[in-house]
Design a protein around this motif. Structure first.
Motif, PDB file in Angstrom:
ATOM      1  N   GLY A 172      46.998  34.390  36.082  1.00 31.23           N
ATOM      2  CA  GLY A 172      46.749  34.551  37.459  1.00 31.23           C
ATOM      3  C   GLY A 172      47.623  35.481  38.217  1.00 31.23           C
ATOM      4  O   GLY A 172      47.136  36.003  39.220  1.00 31.23           O
ATOM      5  N   ALA A 173      48.877  35.069  37.914  1.00 34.07           N
ATOM      6  CA  ALA A 173      49.915  35.904  38.867  1.00 34.07           C
ATOM      7  C   ALA A 173      49.706  37.425  38.573  1.00 34.07           C
ATOM      8  O   ALA A 173      49.836  38.073  39.587  1.00 34.07           O
ATOM      9  CB  ALA A 173      51.402  35.245  38.540  1.00 34.07           C
ATOM     10  N   VAL A 174      49.528  37.747  37.203  1.00 34.96           N
ATOM     11  CA  VAL A 174      49.494  39.219  37.058  1.00 34.96           C
ATOM     12  C   VAL A 174      48.336  39.768  37.916  1.00 34.96           C
ATOM     13  O   VAL A 174      48.346  40.963  38.497  1.00 34.96           O
ATOM     14  CB  VAL A 174      49.328  39.581  35.666  1.00 34.96           C
ATOM     15  CG1 VAL A 174      49.036  40.844  35.339  1.00 34.96           C
ATOM     16  CG2 VAL A 174      50.687  39.035  34.835  1.00 34.96           C
ATOM     17  N   VAL A 175      47.125  39.373  37.682  1.00 32.16           N
ATOM     18  CA  VAL A 175      45.751  39.659  38.301  1.00 32.16           C
ATOM     19  C   VAL A 175      45.919  39.700  39.852  1.00 32.16           C
ATOM     20  O   VAL A 175      45.639  40.555  40.352  1.00 32.16           O
ATOM     21  CB  VAL A 175      44.861  38.627  37.893  1.00 32.16           C
ATOM     22  CG1 VAL A 175      43.346  39.133  38.763  1.00 32.16           C
ATOM     23  CG2 VAL A 175      44.421  38.732  36.359  1.00 32.16           C
ATOM     24  N   VAL A 216      48.383  42.495  40.887  1.00 33.06           N
ATOM     25  CA  VAL A 216      47.729  43.793  40.956  1.00 33.06           C
ATOM     26  C   VAL A 216      46.770  44.008  41.887  1.00 33.06           C
ATOM     27  O   VAL A 216      46.607  44.850  42.777  1.00 33.06           O
ATOM     28  CB  VAL A 216      46.678  43.858  39.608  1.00 33.06           C
ATOM     29  CG1 VAL A 216      45.940  45.237  39.603  1.00 33.06           C
ATOM     30  CG2 VAL A 216      47.585  44.008  38.343  1.00 33.06           C
ATOM     31  N   GLY A 217      46.072  42.900  42.387  1.00 34.47           N
ATOM     32  CA  GLY A 217      45.190  43.079  43.602  1.00 34.47           C
ATOM     33  C   GLY A 217      46.183  43.431  44.862  1.00 34.47           C
ATOM     34  O   GLY A 217      45.661  44.174  45.748  1.00 34.47           O
ATOM     35  N   VAL A 218      46.814  42.901  44.953  1.00 38.87           N
ATOM     36  CA  VAL A 218      48.106  42.957  46.232  1.00 38.87           C
ATOM     37  C   VAL A 218      48.277  44.310  46.188  1.00 38.87           C
ATOM     38  O   VAL A 218      48.480  45.089  47.294  1.00 38.87           O
ATOM     39  CB  VAL A 218      49.203  41.987  46.231  1.00 38.87           C
ATOM     40  CG1 VAL A 218      49.984  42.182  47.247  1.00 38.87           C
ATOM     41  CG2 VAL A 218      48.722  40.633  46.527  1.00 38.87           C
ATOM     42  N   GLY A 270      40.949  42.452  46.921  1.00 38.37           N
ATOM     43  CA  GLY A 270      40.434  40.941  47.303  1.00 38.37           C
ATOM     44  C   GLY A 270      39.737  40.327  46.129  1.00 38.37           C
ATOM     45  O   GLY A 270      40.167  39.105  46.108  1.00 38.37           O
ATOM     46  N   VAL A 271      38.993  41.038  45.581  1.00 38.17           N
ATOM     47  CA  VAL A 271      38.432  40.258  44.369  1.00 38.17           C
ATOM     48  C   VAL A 271      39.382  39.876  43.295  1.00 38.17           C
ATOM     49  O   VAL A 271      39.556  38.684  42.623  1.00 38.17           O
ATOM     50  CB  VAL A 271      37.314  41.298  43.649  1.00 38.17           C
ATOM     51  CG1 VAL A 271      36.600  40.615  42.274  1.00 38.17           C
ATOM     52  CG2 VAL A 271      36.079  41.300  44.377  1.00 38.17           C
ATOM     53  N   LEU A 272      40.326  40.792  43.078  1.00 33.80           N
ATOM     54  CA  LEU A 272      41.433  40.422  42.182  1.00 33.80           C
ATOM     55  C   LEU A 272      42.397  39.470  42.417  1.00 33.80           C
ATOM     56  O   LEU A 272      42.733  38.678  41.948  1.00 33.80           O
ATOM     57  CB  LEU A 272      42.218  41.849  41.832  1.00 33.80           C
ATOM     58  CG  LEU A 272      41.709  43.133  41.072  1.00 33.80           C
ATOM     59  CD1 LEU A 272      42.441  44.007  40.983  1.00 33.80           C
ATOM     60  CD2 LEU A 272      41.330  42.461  39.561  1.00 33.80           C
ATOM     61  N   GLY A 307      40.323  36.053  42.525  1.00 39.74           N
ATOM     62  CA  GLY A 307      40.159  35.943  41.044  1.00 39.74           C
ATOM     63  C   GLY A 307      41.458  35.239  40.369  1.00 39.74           C
ATOM     64  O   GLY A 307      41.273  34.044  39.674  1.00 39.74           O
ATOM     65  N   GLY A 308      42.697  35.829  40.751  1.00 36.74           N
ATOM     66  CA  GLY A 308      43.711  35.424  40.084  1.00 36.74           C
ATOM     67  C   GLY A 308      44.228  34.075  40.588  1.00 36.74           C
ATOM     68  O   GLY A 308      44.677  33.420  39.907  1.00 36.74           O
ATOM     69  N   CYS A 309      44.171  33.948  41.958  1.00 33.58           N
ATOM     70  CA  CYS A 309      44.485  32.577  42.493  1.00 33.58           C
ATOM     71  C   CYS A 309      43.755  31.499  41.991  1.00 33.58           C
ATOM     72  O   CYS A 309      44.338  30.352  41.775  1.00 33.58           O
ATOM     73  CB  CYS A 309      44.314  32.637  44.141  1.00 33.58           C
ATOM     74  SG  CYS A 309      45.713  33.633  44.801  1.00 33.58           S
ATOM     75  N   LEU A 310      42.213  31.884  42.074  1.00 37.61           N
ATOM     76  CA  LEU A 310      41.490  30.717  41.619  1.00 37.61           C
ATOM     77  C   LEU A 310      41.749  30.369  40.012  1.00 37.61           C
ATOM     78  O   LEU A 310      41.519  28.957  39.501  1.00 37.61           O
ATOM     79  CB  LEU A 310      39.914  31.196  41.555  1.00 37.61           C
ATOM     80  CG  LEU A 310      39.230  31.193  43.111  1.00 37.61           C
ATOM     81  CD1 LEU A 310      37.938  31.777  43.057  1.00 37.61           C
ATOM     82  CD2 LEU A 310      39.405  29.689  43.673  1.00 37.61           C
ATOM     83  N   LEU A 311      42.115  31.212  39.114  1.00 34.59           N
ATOM     84  CA  LEU A 311      42.245  31.127  37.775  1.00 34.59           C
ATOM     85  C   LEU A 311      43.578  30.062  37.752  1.00 34.59           C
ATOM     86  O   LEU A 311      43.678  29.531  37.012  1.00 34.59           O
ATOM     87  CB  LEU A 311      42.678  32.531  37.203  1.00 34.59           C
ATOM     88  CG  LEU A 311      42.950  32.582  35.679  1.00 34.59           C
ATOM     89  CD1 LEU A 311      41.909  31.891  34.708  1.00 34.59           C
ATOM     90  CD2 LEU A 311      43.532  33.791  35.178  1.00 34.59           C
TER      91      LEU A 311
END
Length: 304
Positions: free
Chosen positions: A127-130, A133-135, A278-280, A283-287
């Motif tokens: 989740g951190a990696v995803v 990447v989004g940030v 934003g999607v990334l 999504g990463g935070c929810l994961l």
């Protein structure tokens, strides 16, 4: 009340916080960041004092270690987070700020691992990696050349600093909240932080006085009463009902609400890079957040 009311509490909190992001952006020319943070702290302090006085009762004295934790909460969450957020909103959009703020839960998890040794599950790493990447997509506006040259919007970097401060605030409060009521801890750190903010705000006021208007006063009252007082109470009730991880997953609705409110109030429509980033991030935070707690929390409230 059914399960849908549990979700209503946490979503009410994130909606109020989204309004804070949008108003912080709208007030950037009228009120300086130190003055805005101080006004928020003072108004919330008055409301918390009234709530504690109404509830009555006494509280056990703080141990020396607890006093340091309260001070850390005040400096990181009440002072650092708010000042950096409002300063960042002077040069970035409310949409960007909301999206970058969505990295808050992951920043908390990673810093907790480094500072206090909290176990880190595989889903936290993924989740951190995803999310990171989004940030990166948000900060670079989708341009990897910009990212490579480190030509970021200074406001985005300040908002990232605010996110780190919020993570430190959460970590400092973790042990303290195990021994003391949540409202009392939050009220104490809020009052202490407001006292710290008053001096710099007074200096800022002499250099750039606020541009007072009925709209500015109404916005300050909302920021003090909504995001700093009502949102906390709603969030705490949601945590009590859903558990910390269940509630934290809904924290990531903040960028969605910030984007919607900004689009309506400020006309700041998100672009393709912001949507993709934003999607990334979400999504990463929810994961990382969903499924952390295996058991339901105690129904006993720790509000006061």
């Amino acid at each position: 009340m059914g399960r849908w009311t549990d979700y209503l509490f946490v979503n009410a909190a994130t909606l109020l916080w989204a309004g804070n992001v949008v108003l912080g952006r709208a007030l950037r020319e009228a009120v300086g960041p130190w003055t805005l943070a101080a006004a928020r702290g003072v108004i919330a302090s008055v409301l918390f004092a009234a709530l504690l006085w109404r509830r009555g009762g006494t509280h056990q004295p703080l141990r020396p270690a607890d006093r340091w934790l309260v001070a850390a909460m005040a400096l990181s969450g009440v002072v650092g987070f708010q000042v950096l957020l409002y300063a960042g909103l002077r040069s970035t959009t409310a949409v960007n700020a909301g999206l970058v703020n969505a990295a808050g839960p992951l920043a908390t998890v990673l810093l907790a691992r480094m500072l206090v040794g909290t176990p880190l599950a595989r889903r936290h790493v993924v989740g951190a990696v995803v999310s990171l990447v989004g940030v990166a997509v948000i900060l670079s506006q989708g341009s990897w050349q910009t990212l490579a040259r480190l030509r970021f919007n200074p406001g985005d970097v300040l908002v990232l600093g605010a996110v780190i401060c919020w993570a430190l605030y959460s970590i400092a409060g973790r042990k303290l909240l195990e021994r003391h009521p949540t409202v009392w801890v939050t009220a104490t750190s809020t009052v202490l932080g407001a006292l710290v903010l008053v001096g710099p705000a007074g200096w800022e006021w002499t250099r750039t006085p606020p541009a007072w208007s009925p709209g500015v006063v109404a916005a300050l009252l909302y920021i003090g009463a909504g995001p700093s007082f009502l949102a906390f109470l709603a969030w705490n009730e949601g945590v009590r009902r859903l558990g910390p991880s269940g509630a934290m997953a809904f924290y990531n609705t903040l960028p969605l609400y910030a984007g919607l409110v900004a689009a309506v109030a400020l006309g700041e429509l998100p672009g393709p890079a912001q949507w993709a980033g934003g999607v990334l991030v979400v999504g990463g935070c929810l994961l990382a957040a969903v499924g952390s707690d295996r058991t339901r929390p105690s129904r006993r409230s720790r509000l006061a």
